[in-house]
Design an enzyme around this catalytic site. Structure first.
Site, PDB file in Angstrom:
ATOM      1  N   ASN A 108      37.157  38.718  24.704  1.00 41.81           N
ATOM      2  CA  ASN A 108      36.518  39.802  25.464  1.00 41.81           C
ATOM      3  C   ASN A 108      35.613  40.684  24.608  1.00 41.81           C
ATOM      4  OD1 ASN A 108      37.259  39.227  28.098  1.00 41.81           O
ATOM      5  ND2 ASN A 108      39.339  39.980  27.717  1.00 41.81           N
TER       6      ASN A 108
ATOM      7  N   SER B  42      43.997  42.160  28.309  1.00 41.36           N
ATOM      8  CA  SER B  42      42.679  41.627  27.957  1.00 41.36           C
ATOM      9  C   SER B  42      42.090  42.322  26.751  1.00 41.36           C
ATOM     10  CB  SER B  42      41.702  41.870  29.119  1.00 41.36           C
ATOM     11  OG  SER B  42      42.078  41.174  30.251  1.00 41.36           O
TER      12      SER B  42
ATOM     13  N   GLU C  33      44.971  33.034  24.007  1.00 39.75           N
ATOM     14  CA  GLU C  33      44.642  33.803  22.804  1.00 39.75           C
ATOM     15  C   GLU C  33      45.903  34.595  22.455  1.00 39.75           C
ATOM     16  OE1 GLU C  33      41.719  36.940  23.688  1.00 39.75           O
ATOM     17  OE2 GLU C  33      40.743  36.505  21.790  1.00 39.75           O
TER      18      GLU C  33
ATOM     19  N   HIS D 253      47.410  36.017  25.819  1.00 34.76           N
ATOM     20  CA  HIS D 253      46.279  36.254  26.721  1.00 34.76           C
ATOM     21  C   HIS D 253      45.808  34.947  27.347  1.00 34.76           C
ATOM     22  CE1 HIS D 253      41.870  37.856  27.136  1.00 34.76           C
ATOM     23  NE2 HIS D 253      42.520  37.901  28.279  1.00 34.76           N
TER      24      HIS D 253
HETATM   25  N1  CAA Z   1      44.094  27.721  40.651  1.00 40.19           N
HETATM   26  C1  CAA Z   1      44.274  26.399  40.474  1.00 40.19           C
HETATM   27  N2  CAA Z   1      43.261  25.511  40.431  1.00 40.19           N
HETATM   28  C2  CAA Z   1      42.022  25.989  40.590  1.00 40.19           C
HETATM   29  C3  CAA Z   1      41.750  27.353  40.787  1.00 40.19           C
HETATM   30  C4  CAA Z   1      42.857  28.237  40.815  1.00 40.19           C
HETATM   31  N3  CAA Z   1      42.712  29.565  40.962  1.00 40.19           N
HETATM   32  N4  CAA Z   1      40.402  27.525  40.904  1.00 40.19           N
HETATM   33  C5  CAA Z   1      39.851  26.303  40.782  1.00 40.19           C
HETATM   34  N5  CAA Z   1      40.819  25.380  40.595  1.00 40.19           N
HETATM   35  C6  CAA Z   1      40.635  23.939  40.374  1.00 40.19           C
HETATM   36  C7  CAA Z   1      40.140  23.255  41.639  1.00 40.19           C
HETATM   37  O1  CAA Z   1      41.210  22.826  42.452  1.00 40.19           O
HETATM   38  C8  CAA Z   1      39.362  22.064  41.063  1.00 40.19           C
HETATM   39  O2  CAA Z   1      40.273  21.039  40.695  1.00 40.19           O
HETATM   40  P1  CAA Z   1      39.801  19.472  40.718  1.00 40.19           P
HETATM   41  O3  CAA Z   1      38.663  19.340  39.747  1.00 40.19           O
HETATM   42  O4  CAA Z   1      41.039  18.730  40.297  1.00 40.19           O
HETATM   43  O5  CAA Z   1      39.383  19.222  42.133  1.00 40.19           O
HETATM   44  C9  CAA Z   1      38.774  22.615  39.763  1.00 40.19           C
HETATM   45  O6  CAA Z   1      39.580  23.768  39.420  1.00 40.19           O
HETATM   46  C10 CAA Z   1      37.330  23.039  39.941  1.00 40.19           C
HETATM   47  O7  CAA Z   1      37.290  23.988  41.020  1.00 40.19           O
HETATM   48  P2  CAA Z   1      36.167  24.054  42.131  1.00 40.19           P
HETATM   49  O8  CAA Z   1      35.592  22.689  42.365  1.00 40.19           O
HETATM   50  O9  CAA Z   1      36.702  24.800  43.308  1.00 40.19           O
HETATM   51  O10 CAA Z   1      35.091  25.038  41.553  1.00 40.19           O
HETATM   52  P3  CAA Z   1      34.281  24.996  40.223  1.00 40.19           P
HETATM   53  O11 CAA Z   1      33.963  23.639  39.768  1.00 40.19           O
HETATM   54  O12 CAA Z   1      33.200  25.980  40.467  1.00 40.19           O
HETATM   55  O13 CAA Z   1      35.303  25.618  39.137  1.00 40.19           O
HETATM   56  C11 CAA Z   1      36.122  27.450  37.950  1.00 40.19           C
HETATM   57  C12 CAA Z   1      35.912  26.853  39.335  1.00 40.19           C
HETATM   58  C13 CAA Z   1      37.131  26.587  37.157  1.00 40.19           C
HETATM   59  C14 CAA Z   1      36.709  28.839  38.156  1.00 40.19           C
HETATM   60  C15 CAA Z   1      34.736  27.486  37.191  1.00 40.19           C
HETATM   61  O14 CAA Z   1      33.766  28.113  37.984  1.00 40.19           O
HETATM   62  C16 CAA Z   1      34.799  28.200  35.860  1.00 40.19           C
HETATM   63  O15 CAA Z   1      35.240  27.644  34.861  1.00 40.19           O
HETATM   64  N6  CAA Z   1      34.353  29.487  35.845  1.00 40.19           N
HETATM   65  C17 CAA Z   1      34.388  30.303  34.635  1.00 40.19           C
HETATM   66  C18 CAA Z   1      35.792  30.804  34.432  1.00 40.19           C
HETATM   67  C19 CAA Z   1      35.911  31.651  33.198  1.00 40.19           C
HETATM   68  O16 CAA Z   1      34.983  31.876  32.443  1.00 40.19           O
HETATM   69  N7  CAA Z   1      37.135  32.174  33.003  1.00 40.19           N
HETATM   70  C20 CAA Z   1      37.423  33.062  31.916  1.00 40.19           C
HETATM   71  C21 CAA Z   1      37.194  34.468  32.370  1.00 40.19           C
HETATM   72  S1  CAA Z   1      37.470  35.614  31.049  1.00 40.19           S
HETATM   73  C22 CAA Z   1      39.126  35.796  31.026  1.00 40.19           C
HETATM   74  O17 CAA Z   1      39.870  35.203  31.766  1.00 40.19           O
HETATM   75  C23 CAA Z   1      39.652  36.782  30.054  1.00 40.19           C
HETATM   76  C24 CAA Z   1      39.785  38.174  30.508  1.00 40.19           C
HETATM   77  O18 CAA Z   1      40.615  38.866  29.932  1.00 40.19           O
HETATM   78  C25 CAA Z   1      38.929  38.792  31.553  1.00 40.19           C
HETATM   79  P1  NAD Z   2      45.415  42.208  39.672  1.00 35.57           P
HETATM   80  O1  NAD Z   2      44.850  43.514  40.095  1.00 35.57           O
HETATM   81  O2  NAD Z   2      44.988  40.952  40.372  1.00 35.57           O
HETATM   82  O3  NAD Z   2      47.023  42.241  39.732  1.00 35.57           O
HETATM   83  C1  NAD Z   2      47.813  43.228  39.152  1.00 35.57           C
HETATM   84  C2  NAD Z   2      49.166  43.228  39.886  1.00 35.57           C
HETATM   85  O4  NAD Z   2      50.069  44.069  39.154  1.00 35.57           O
HETATM   86  C3  NAD Z   2      49.089  43.795  41.318  1.00 35.57           C
HETATM   87  O5  NAD Z   2      49.664  42.854  42.214  1.00 35.57           O
HETATM   88  C4  NAD Z   2      49.913  45.088  41.258  1.00 35.57           C
HETATM   89  O6  NAD Z   2      50.646  45.342  42.453  1.00 35.57           O
HETATM   90  C5  NAD Z   2      50.862  44.790  40.096  1.00 35.57           C
HETATM   91  N1  NAD Z   2      51.381  45.977  39.408  1.00 35.57           N
HETATM   92  C6  NAD Z   2      50.674  47.076  39.011  1.00 35.57           C
HETATM   93  N2  NAD Z   2      51.513  47.919  38.359  1.00 35.57           N
HETATM   94  C7  NAD Z   2      52.742  47.329  38.350  1.00 35.57           C
HETATM   95  C8  NAD Z   2      54.009  47.689  37.803  1.00 35.57           C
HETATM   96  N3  NAD Z   2      54.188  48.841  37.142  1.00 35.57           N
HETATM   97  N4  NAD Z   2      55.058  46.848  37.976  1.00 35.57           N
HETATM   98  C9  NAD Z   2      54.893  45.676  38.647  1.00 35.57           C
HETATM   99  N5  NAD Z   2      53.726  45.271  39.174  1.00 35.57           N
HETATM  100  C10 NAD Z   2      52.661  46.092  39.023  1.00 35.57           C
HETATM  101  O7  NAD Z   2      45.119  42.099  38.098  1.00 35.57           O
HETATM  102  P2  NAD Z   2      44.877  40.789  37.209  1.00 35.57           P
HETATM  103  O8  NAD Z   2      43.432  40.445  37.280  1.00 35.57           O
HETATM  104  O9  NAD Z   2      45.927  39.777  37.548  1.00 35.57           O
HETATM  105  O10 NAD Z   2      45.121  41.383  35.748  1.00 35.57           O
HETATM  106  C11 NAD Z   2      46.425  41.606  35.246  1.00 35.57           C
HETATM  107  C12 NAD Z   2      46.362  41.733  33.736  1.00 35.57           C
HETATM  108  O11 NAD Z   2      45.825  40.506  33.181  1.00 35.57           O
HETATM  109  C13 NAD Z   2      45.472  42.861  33.198  1.00 35.57           C
HETATM  110  O12 NAD Z   2      46.035  43.365  32.013  1.00 35.57           O
HETATM  111  C14 NAD Z   2      44.152  42.138  32.909  1.00 35.57           C
HETATM  112  O13 NAD Z   2      43.367  42.798  31.942  1.00 35.57           O
HETATM  113  C15 NAD Z   2      44.673  40.796  32.386  1.00 35.57           C
HETATM  114  N6  NAD Z   2      43.744  39.685  32.521  1.00 35.57           N
HETATM  115  C16 NAD Z   2      42.922  39.598  33.605  1.00 35.57           C
HETATM  116  C17 NAD Z   2      42.047  38.524  33.713  1.00 35.57           C
HETATM  117  C18 NAD Z   2      41.134  38.392  34.897  1.00 35.57           C
HETATM  118  O14 NAD Z   2      40.212  37.564  34.859  1.00 35.57           O
HETATM  119  N7  NAD Z   2      41.336  39.139  35.983  1.00 35.57           N
HETATM  120  C19 NAD Z   2      42.031  37.530  32.719  1.00 35.57           C
HETATM  121  C20 NAD Z   2      42.919  37.633  31.628  1.00 35.57           C
HETATM  122  C21 NAD Z   2      43.762  38.729  31.532  1.00 35.57           C
END
Ligand code: CAA
Ligand code: NAD
Length: 284
Positions: A191, A120, A153, A141
């Site tokens: 991010n 991330s 990304e 990403h």
């Molecule tokens: N796997 C597969 N499908 C999923 C799912 C999952 N984990 N979660 C939800 N879905 C599907 C559902 O089945 C549903 O499908 P249909 O429309 O075909 O029925 C659809 O997605 C919508 O789901 P819900 O009705 O259960 O719930 P919702 O409308 O609240 O949507 C959500 C859920 C898509 C997660 C929505 O809340 C959302 O877009 N949230 C924001 C997510 C976001 O910002 N993600 C980016 C995070 S940042 C990142 O990822 C980067 C990082 O490095 C941290």
């Molecule tokens: P998570 O905690 O859900 O899962 C991590 C998994 O990795 C665990 O099941 C753990 O047992 C396994 N693991 C740890 N060390 C290991 C190793 N050495 N070998 C094999 N398996 C190992 O974490 P996550 O949320 O899936 O995040 C995973 C990566 O994806 C991170 O780099 C995170 O920054 C990135 N990411 C996370 C998100 C998010 O929304 N959570 C979104 C985009 C990218």
């Protein structure tokens, strides 16, 4: 490199299991590895229930669902990755842990294989430096949840070759995703912008500006975000959010990226979000 036929995904948590599902649903054979057998069995059941849900809603045909499930293989043995054309790492967001994994992957993977990280925020250039193939290392990403979110990304490290970039972009598009490209600076594009907003929401809660519910409702209804920032932090994982803030703070060197003490305290207390049943909110 010819077409990617087999992918290895390392880490069967929320991201690795989602990435494995997307690849299998797009005709790629997948090996999913985790050190923890319980994480693998949780990944296997969440992928099959997600695929069955898609079949029951007729989004996916019965035959395509069965085909995707057949393409998935779960393993605790990383050596199984010796046949993979492309490996995607999705383990814990720690530079040291990722680097030691890349040292192992570099030895196990065939010489033509590309090693991608789903990091991330962490420097792809530094992860690549732990291998002997830095031109074949790249950031790929995915966004959470990978089966739903349209974006990938791509992050080019200092040595990433044009061929590695082209193969990664073609694979991303084959998985039905839209690609953006970032230079290798802490937090990349998404991010760098998203996490300070989430951190600021923690500061607002910490300062007692409003309740958690009103902070989230404010951003959901006030700016049309699907989730409020605190709800989203729980969804991402508070440990992941904190690790990203620490990388931004160290890498960009500005105090505006200092993690909120309340976020730090929640992580110290094991309140990691939805995956632990408690974060900012409690989940049953
Ligand atoms: N796997 C597969 N499908 C999923 C799912 C999952 N984990 N979660 C939800 N879905 C599907 C559902 O089945 C549903 O499908 P249909 O429309 O075909 O029925 C659809 O997605 C919508 O789901 P819900 O009705 O259960 O719930 P919702 O409308 O609240 O949507 C959500 C859920 C898509 C997660 C929505 O809340 C959302 O877009 N949230 C924001 C997510 C976001 O910002 N993600 C980016 C995070 S940042 C990142 O990822 C980067 C990082 O490095 C941290
Ligand atoms: P998570 O905690 O859900 O899962 C991590 C998994 O990795 C665990 O099941 C753990 O047992 C396994 N693991 C740890 N060390 C290991 C190793 N050495 N070998 C094999 N398996 C190992 O974490 P996550 O949320 O899936 O995040 C995973 C990566 O994806 C991170 O780099 C995170 O920054 C990135 N990411 C996370 C998100 C998010 O929304 N959570 C979104 C985009 C990218």
């Amino acid at each position: 490199m010819s077409e990617v036929k087999m992918i290895g995904v390392v880490g069967g948590g929320q991201m690795g299991s989602g990435i494995a599902q997307v690849a299998a649903m797009h005709g790629v054979d997948v090996f999913l590895h985790d050190l923890d057998p319980q994480a693998l069995s949780k990944a296997s059941s969440s992928i099959s229930s997600s695929i069955h849900r898609l079949v029951s809603k007729a989004t996916l045909s019965q035959a395509a669902g069965a085909d995707a499930l057949k393409r998935l293989h779960f393993t605790t043995d990383l050596e199984d990755f010796h046949m993979a054309d492309f490996i995607i790492e999705a383990i814990v967001e720690s530079e040291d842990v990722k680097k030691s994994l890349f040292v192992k992957l570099d030895k196990i993977a065939k010489s033509s294989a590309i090693l991608a990280s789903n990091t991330s925020s962490i420097s792809v250039t530094r992860i690549a430096s732990s291998t002997t193939r830095s031109s074949q290392v790249i950031g790929m990403h995915f966004m959470n949840p990978p089966p739903v979110m349209k974006l990938i990304e791509i992050v080019r490290g200092a040595d990433t070759s044009d061929e590695t970039f082209a193969v990664t972009k073609a694979l991303s598009e084959r998985l039905g995703k839209i690609v953006i490209t970032s230079k290798d600076y802490s937090g990349f594009i998404v991010n760098r912008i998203l996490m300070p907003m989430i951190n600021e929401a923690f500061f607002a809660l910490y300062a007692g500006v409003a309740t958690k519910e009103d902070i989230d409702t404010g951003m959901k209804l006030g700016t049309n975000h699907p989730m409020g920032p605190l709800e989203l932090a729980d969804f991402i994982g508070l440990d992941v959010c904190l690790s990203i803030m620490r990388v931004l703070h160290a890498g960009l060197g500005d105090n505006k990226y200092a993690p909120c003490p309340l976020l730090v305290q929640y992580v110290d207390a094991g309140r990691l979000g939805r995956k632990r049943g408690i974060g900012v909110y409690e989940y049953s």
